[in-house]
Design a protein around this motif. Structure first.
Motif, PDB file in Angstrom:
ATOM      1  N   LEU A   1     -50.448 -66.590  43.351  1.00  8.16           N
ATOM      2  CA  LEU A   1     -49.716 -66.991  44.558  1.00  8.16           C
ATOM      3  C   LEU A   1     -50.651 -67.035  45.758  1.00  8.16           C
ATOM      4  CD1 LEU A   1     -46.758 -67.726  45.131  1.00  8.16           C
ATOM      5  CD2 LEU A   1     -46.417 -65.378  45.917  1.00  8.16           C
ATOM      6  N   ASN A   2     -51.518 -66.048  45.867  1.00  2.00           N
ATOM      7  CA  ASN A   2     -52.492 -66.032  46.960  1.00  2.00           C
ATOM      8  C   ASN A   2     -53.468 -67.198  46.847  1.00  2.00           C
ATOM      9  OD1 ASN A   2     -51.464 -63.718  48.175  1.00  2.00           O
ATOM     10  ND2 ASN A   2     -52.765 -62.343  46.978  1.00  2.00           N
ATOM     11  N   HIS A   3     -53.858 -67.510  45.622  1.00  2.00           N
ATOM     12  CA  HIS A   3     -54.775 -68.639  45.401  1.00  2.00           C
ATOM     13  C   HIS A   3     -54.125 -69.947  45.828  1.00  2.00           C
ATOM     14  CE1 HIS A   3     -58.024 -70.972  43.779  1.00  2.00           C
ATOM     15  NE2 HIS A   3     -57.243 -71.564  42.881  1.00  2.00           N
ATOM     16  N   LEU A   4     -52.835 -70.094  45.520  1.00  2.00           N
ATOM     17  CA  LEU A   4     -52.110 -71.298  45.929  1.00  2.00           C
ATOM     18  C   LEU A   4     -52.077 -71.407  47.446  1.00  2.00           C
ATOM     19  CD1 LEU A   4     -50.224 -73.728  45.471  1.00  2.00           C
ATOM     20  CD2 LEU A   4     -48.307 -72.096  45.362  1.00  2.00           C
TER      21      LEU A   4
ATOM     22  N   ILE B   1     -54.159 -73.912  52.555  1.00  2.00           N
ATOM     23  CA  ILE B   1     -54.836 -73.712  53.846  1.00  2.00           C
ATOM     24  C   ILE B   1     -56.163 -74.447  53.869  1.00  2.00           C
ATOM     25  CG2 ILE B   1     -55.978 -71.988  55.298  1.00  2.00           C
ATOM     26  CD1 ILE B   1     -53.761 -70.026  54.517  1.00  2.00           C
ATOM     27  N   GLU B   2     -56.908 -74.389  52.780  1.00  2.00           N
ATOM     28  CA  GLU B   2     -58.202 -75.070  52.716  1.00  2.00           C
ATOM     29  C   GLU B   2     -58.022 -76.592  52.784  1.00  2.00           C
ATOM     30  OE1 GLU B   2     -61.919 -75.919  53.045  1.00  2.00           O
ATOM     31  OE2 GLU B   2     -61.180 -73.860  53.087  1.00  2.00           O
ATOM     32  N   LEU B   3     -56.968 -77.107  52.158  1.00  2.00           N
ATOM     33  CA  LEU B   3     -56.677 -78.541  52.247  1.00  2.00           C
ATOM     34  C   LEU B   3     -56.355 -78.918  53.690  1.00  2.00           C
ATOM     35  CD1 LEU B   3     -56.182 -81.332  51.097  1.00  2.00           C
ATOM     36  CD2 LEU B   3     -53.883 -80.580  50.385  1.00  2.00           C
TER      37      LEU B   3
ATOM     38  N   ILE C   1     -43.558 -71.664  47.135  1.00  2.00           N
ATOM     39  CA  ILE C   1     -44.103 -72.568  46.121  1.00  2.00           C
ATOM     40  C   ILE C   1     -43.585 -73.985  46.318  1.00  2.00           C
ATOM     41  CG2 ILE C   1     -44.102 -73.085  43.647  1.00  2.00           C
ATOM     42  CD1 ILE C   1     -44.009 -70.009  43.193  1.00  2.00           C
ATOM     43  N   LEU C   2     -42.292 -74.130  46.528  1.00  2.00           N
ATOM     44  CA  LEU C   2     -41.702 -75.460  46.710  1.00  2.00           C
ATOM     45  C   LEU C   2     -42.189 -76.108  48.008  1.00  2.00           C
ATOM     46  CD1 LEU C   2     -38.039 -74.785  45.509  1.00  2.00           C
ATOM     47  CD2 LEU C   2     -39.892 -75.907  44.254  1.00  2.00           C
ATOM     48  N   SER C   3     -42.313 -75.311  49.053  1.00  2.00           N
ATOM     49  CA  SER C   3     -42.824 -75.837  50.320  1.00  2.00           C
ATOM     50  C   SER C   3     -44.269 -76.280  50.173  1.00  2.00           C
ATOM     51  CB  SER C   3     -42.710 -74.775  51.413  1.00  2.00           C
ATOM     52  OG  SER C   3     -41.369 -74.491  51.717  1.00  2.00           O
TER      53      SER C   3
ATOM     54  N   ASN D   1     -50.988 -79.063  42.972  1.00  2.00           N
ATOM     55  CA  ASN D   1     -49.819 -79.372  42.140  1.00  2.00           C
ATOM     56  C   ASN D   1     -49.926 -78.728  40.767  1.00  2.00           C
ATOM     57  OD1 ASN D   1     -48.528 -80.893  44.109  1.00  2.00           O
ATOM     58  ND2 ASN D   1     -49.504 -82.800  43.481  1.00  2.00           N
ATOM     59  N   GLU D   2     -51.136 -78.680  40.218  1.00  2.00           N
ATOM     60  CA  GLU D   2     -51.343 -78.027  38.924  1.00  2.00           C
ATOM     61  C   GLU D   2     -51.075 -76.530  39.029  1.00  2.00           C
ATOM     62  OE1 GLU D   2     -52.217 -79.330  35.845  1.00  2.00           O
ATOM     63  OE2 GLU D   2     -51.716 -81.231  36.815  1.00  2.00           O
ATOM     64  N   GLN D   3     -51.493 -75.920  40.126  1.00  2.00           N
ATOM     65  CA  GLN D   3     -51.227 -74.499  40.336  1.00  2.00           C
ATOM     66  C   GLN D   3     -49.726 -74.229  40.428  1.00  2.00           C
ATOM     67  OE1 GLN D   3     -53.625 -72.391  43.344  1.00  2.00           O
ATOM     68  NE2 GLN D   3     -54.951 -74.188  43.435  1.00  2.00           N
ATOM     69  N   ILE D   4     -49.021 -75.122  41.122  1.00  2.00           N
ATOM     70  CA  ILE D   4     -47.573 -74.956  41.297  1.00  2.00           C
ATOM     71  C   ILE D   4     -46.854 -75.052  39.948  1.00  2.00           C
ATOM     72  CG2 ILE D   4     -45.517 -76.070  42.246  1.00  2.00           C
ATOM     73  CD1 ILE D   4     -47.296 -76.806  44.686  1.00  2.00           C
ATOM     74  N   ILE D   5     -47.237 -76.022  39.141  1.00  2.00           N
ATOM     75  CA  ILE D   5     -46.632 -76.176  37.811  1.00  2.00           C
ATOM     76  C   ILE D   5     -46.872 -74.925  36.970  1.00  2.00           C
ATOM     77  CG2 ILE D   5     -46.780 -77.449  35.638  1.00  2.00           C
ATOM     78  CD1 ILE D   5     -47.421 -79.955  37.319  1.00  2.00           C
ATOM     79  N   SER D   6     -48.086 -74.403  37.044  1.00  2.00           N
ATOM     80  CA  SER D   6     -48.428 -73.200  36.282  1.00  2.00           C
ATOM     81  C   SER D   6     -47.600 -72.005  36.737  1.00  2.00           C
ATOM     82  CB  SER D   6     -49.917 -72.897  36.435  1.00  2.00           C
ATOM     83  OG  SER D   6     -50.265 -71.713  35.754  1.00  2.00           O
TER      84      SER D   6
END
Length: 228
Positions: free
Chosen positions: A24-27, A32-34, A95-97, A75-80
């Protein structure tokens, strides 16, 4: 034996929770980096409009692939997270936001790339137009920077203020399209200036959408501009 199993299950639960929290922190950090990457590309795209070196515009256009890849990774992180974990309600909002925010950031990158494409066609020298275009860009960048601050502090009032600031960008865009004189007596250059303003106005709209998503993340409620 049952006691050992209980200890094992408890330890396994703690480990899974740590993995979940790290994911979750990585997401969050990826989003933020994007946003920071988009912040930089807005600045570059506006500055390149008066740049005598057209290759700088080409670099911005090419760099859009990097932003697209960053969105894809999010998006891949969110799916995972959704398929492998069981997010609680608060985390699920985040996550959805993140999905919507990443999409809006990618669209900002597209608009910045489109501004750079304008520079491939024309170079602006008109002070009146450049001042307003660059101010629109700076206002957008400030909105993005303050959104990160609002997220860290869970500052709903700052989120509302950021949404209201989009009007300043809209007002500058109106000044550009209502310009009564032709830039360099050339209708084509004038049209390209109006188009650049339009792309920047859209960037402001996308940032507003991000702010509304952040409002939902913090409060669990949809932003209603009438009641707020």
């Amino acid at each position: 034996m049952n006691k050992q199993n209980d200890i094992f299950q408890e330890g396994l639960g703690d480990t899974m929770r740590e993995i979940y929290d790290e994911s979750l922190n990585h997401l969050t950090n990826s989003v933020i980096e994007l946003a920071r990457e988009v912040y930089r590309v807005i600045e570059k795209s506006v500055n390149v409009l008066s740049d005598s070196e057209v290759n700088h515009a080409r670099e911005i256009i090419k760099h859009d692939d990097v932003i697209n890849e960053m969105e894809h990774d999010i998006n891949e992180q969110i799916i995972s997270l959704i398929t492998k974990q069981q997010p609680i309600a608060t985390d699920l909002r985040l996550i959805l936001s993140s999905t919507k925010i990443a999409s809006e950031l990618e669209r900002i990158g597209d608009n910045a790339s489109n501004i750079a494409k304008i520079r491939k066609r024309v170079q602006f020298e008109d002070t009146y137009i450049l001042t307003r275009l660059k101010t629109m860009g700076k206002l957008s960048m400030l909105m993005l920077a303050d959104l990160e601050l609002a997220y860290k502090n869970k500052d709903v009032n700052l989120v509302k203020e950021i949404i209201e600031r989009d009007q300043d960008i809209d007002d500058l865009y109106k000044e550009i399209i209502n310009t009564t004189y032709l830039i360099d007596n050339d209708p084509y250059i004038s049209g390209q200036a109006h188009l650049a303003g339009r792309y920047l106005e859209r960037i402001g709209d996308h940032i507003t959408n991000i702010a509304e998503s952040l409002y939902f993340t913090i409060t669990g409620e949809r932003f209603n501009q009438i009641t707020n």
